[in-house]
Design a protein around this motif. Structure first.
Motif, PDB file in Angstrom:
ATOM      1  N   PHE A  82       0.891  -1.127   0.026  1.00 41.76           N
ATOM      2  CA  PHE A  82      -0.015   0.148   0.109  1.00 41.76           C
ATOM      3  C   PHE A  82       0.874   1.210  -0.172  1.00 41.76           C
ATOM      4  O   PHE A  82       0.304   2.161   0.451  1.00 41.76           O
ATOM      5  N   GLY A  83       2.070   1.040  -0.469  1.00 45.69           N
ATOM      6  CA  GLY A  83       2.854   2.370  -0.712  1.00 45.69           C
ATOM      7  C   GLY A  83       3.588   2.581   0.754  1.00 45.69           C
ATOM      8  O   GLY A  83       3.450   1.826   1.577  1.00 45.69           O
ATOM      9  N   THR A  84       4.624   3.409   0.771  1.00 45.05           N
ATOM     10  CA  THR A  84       5.493   3.769   1.856  1.00 45.05           C
ATOM     11  C   THR A  84       5.170   5.288   2.198  1.00 45.05           C
ATOM     12  O   THR A  84       5.695   6.193   1.411  1.00 45.05           O
ATOM     13  N   PHE A  85       4.792   5.787   3.232  1.00 50.51           N
ATOM     14  CA  PHE A  85       4.622   7.146   3.488  1.00 50.51           C
ATOM     15  C   PHE A  85       4.983   7.311   5.093  1.00 50.51           C
ATOM     16  O   PHE A  85       4.575   8.364   5.306  1.00 50.51           O
ATOM     17  N   LEU A  86       5.359   6.652   5.647  1.00 52.73           N
ATOM     18  CA  LEU A  86       5.757   6.795   7.176  1.00 52.73           C
ATOM     19  C   LEU A  86       7.215   6.958   7.327  1.00 52.73           C
ATOM     20  O   LEU A  86       7.676   6.287   6.645  1.00 52.73           O
ATOM     21  N   PRO A  87       7.886   7.914   8.090  1.00 55.51           N
ATOM     22  CA  PRO A  87       9.216   7.919   8.245  1.00 55.51           C
ATOM     23  C   PRO A  87       9.609   6.909   8.991  1.00 55.51           C
ATOM     24  O   PRO A  87       9.024   6.105   9.861  1.00 55.51           O
ATOM     25  N   ASP A  88      11.089   6.622   8.886  1.00 54.58           N
ATOM     26  CA  ASP A  88      11.803   5.698   9.532  1.00 54.58           C
ATOM     27  C   ASP A  88      12.126   6.163  10.794  1.00 54.58           C
ATOM     28  O   ASP A  88      12.639   7.141  10.828  1.00 54.58           O
ATOM     29  N   HIS A  89      12.023   5.308  11.787  1.00 56.52           N
ATOM     30  CA  HIS A  89      12.648   5.591  13.271  1.00 56.52           C
ATOM     31  C   HIS A  89      12.682   4.544  14.199  1.00 56.52           C
ATOM     32  O   HIS A  89      11.501   3.637  14.008  1.00 56.52           O
ATOM     33  N   PRO A  90      13.698   4.464  15.051  1.00 56.54           N
ATOM     34  CA  PRO A  90      13.617   3.222  15.962  1.00 56.54           C
ATOM     35  C   PRO A  90      12.452   2.877  16.623  1.00 56.54           C
ATOM     36  O   PRO A  90      12.057   1.743  17.165  1.00 56.54           O
ATOM     37  N   LEU A  91      11.940   4.035  17.044  1.00 59.89           N
ATOM     38  CA  LEU A  91      10.592   3.754  17.862  1.00 59.89           C
ATOM     39  C   LEU A  91       9.220   3.880  17.221  1.00 59.89           C
ATOM     40  O   LEU A  91       7.960   3.621  17.906  1.00 59.89           O
ATOM     41  N   ILE A  92       9.261   3.693  15.765  1.00 56.62           N
ATOM     42  CA  ILE A  92       7.960   3.590  14.988  1.00 56.62           C
ATOM     43  C   ILE A  92       8.307   2.329  14.142  1.00 56.62           C
ATOM     44  O   ILE A  92       8.970   2.027  13.392  1.00 56.62           O
ATOM     45  N   PRO A  93       7.158   1.285  14.685  1.00 60.34           N
ATOM     46  CA  PRO A  93       7.302   0.098  13.977  1.00 60.34           C
ATOM     47  C   PRO A  93       6.761   0.146  12.382  1.00 60.34           C
ATOM     48  O   PRO A  93       6.010   1.267  12.100  1.00 60.34           O
ATOM     49  N   TYR A  94       7.232  -0.555  11.614  1.00 65.27           N
ATOM     50  CA  TYR A  94       6.947  -0.517  10.078  1.00 65.27           C
ATOM     51  C   TYR A  94       5.435  -0.754  10.080  1.00 65.27           C
ATOM     52  O   TYR A  94       4.914  -0.074   9.008  1.00 65.27           O
ATOM     53  N   ALA A  95       4.765  -1.444  10.819  1.00 67.81           N
ATOM     54  CA  ALA A  95       3.323  -1.416  10.692  1.00 67.81           C
ATOM     55  C   ALA A  95       2.665  -0.510  11.817  1.00 67.81           C
ATOM     56  O   ALA A  95       1.668  -0.951  12.476  1.00 67.81           O
TER      57      ALA A  95
END
Length: 269
Positions: A82-95
């Protein structure tokens, strides 16, 4: 006895002199429940934030990372359906779009409430074993009053189950080999079927199907669905525990294949 004594120690109750009269190992059930829940929370927490080994054989996406919408998902072509639109961060899970709601759905589940109320809060720890708390307010104060939002988390859980179903279906197509069936396909399929059983056996789903109806005879379709959901509802506790196990096993299988520890056995294709 003090004037403020309550519960089994209150005025007028028989003075037994011990906490309870049970001679069996009543503590085994709450202890096993606490251990089981801790295993899932620790494993799921580690895997959710590991941010690797979540996509295998160019088609298997672990449910702990579905939907995979962070920028880092692009490292595995085909994982971001469904695309990639959230930023990467160690405290943010990919889902990050699904995991918080799924956690809240299970956390507010009627069965899980009983499970962790008894095992972690000892409220009460077992039948005929008094709880150590002096006062009882139920779910009328913050934060437990938020348990009433369970019905709304149910709707989100249905959407996530649809996404998991999509993941399981598209996994039957390999980008280069076409239609294939591997052991991983069966693992994903069994997991998503059991997740649907847990979600649809929810008490909120039962209310959606047959709640607020005065006459079932005037709503035969809803009555039919209500009877089926009611039958599933009698197994809600079993599905709650089974799906904790299948989620771990499914994720573990995808991780081992992604790491190259094991090879996915092809059945067709």
């Amino acid at each position: 006895m003090t004037a403020t004594a309550r519960g089994v120690e209150s005025r007028g109750r028989a003075q037994v002199g011990v906490g309870n009269l049970r001679t069996d190992r009543w503590w085994l059930a709450p202890a096993a429940t606490a251990l089981g829940l801790l295993v899932f929370v620790v494993y799921g927490g580690v895997r959710a934030f590991q941010q690797q080994y979540f996509f295998a054989d160019e088609r298997y996406l672990t449910p702990f990372y579905s939907p995979c919408v962070s920028v880092g998902c692009a490292s595995e072509p085909g994982a971001a359906h469904f695309g990639t639109f959230l930023p990467d961060h160690p405290l943010i899970p990919y889902a990050a779009l699904s995991l918080p709601f799924l956690l809240l759905f299970r956390l507010t589940c009627y069965y899980y409430r009983k499970a962790y109320y008894r095992s972690f809060w000892l409220s009460p720890p077992a039948c005929a074993v008094p709880e150590p708390h002096a006062a009882y307010t139920g779910e009328t104060r913050f934060p437990l009053v938020l348990q009433n939002a369970h019905r709304y988390f149910f709707y989100v859980a249905v959407l996530v189950s649809l996404v998991n179903s999509y993941d399981a279906i598209v996994a039957f197509r390999h980008p280069t080999d076409g239609f294939v069936v591997g052991v991983g396909n069966l693992v994903l399929l069994v997991n998503v079927v059991l997740l649907w059983c847990y979600t649809l056996s929810c008490h909120s789903c039962r209310h959606v199907m047959g709640g607020r109806l005065t006459h079932f005879s005037k709503h035969p379709v809803r009555y039919w669905f209500w009877t089926k959901v009611s039958a599933l509802n009698t197994r809600h506790m079993q599905f709650a525990w089974i799906t904790l196990g299948t989620l771990i096993l499914t994720d573990l299988y995808v991780m081992l294949v992604a790491r190259g520890t094991i090879t996915d056995l092809r059945i067709v294709g």
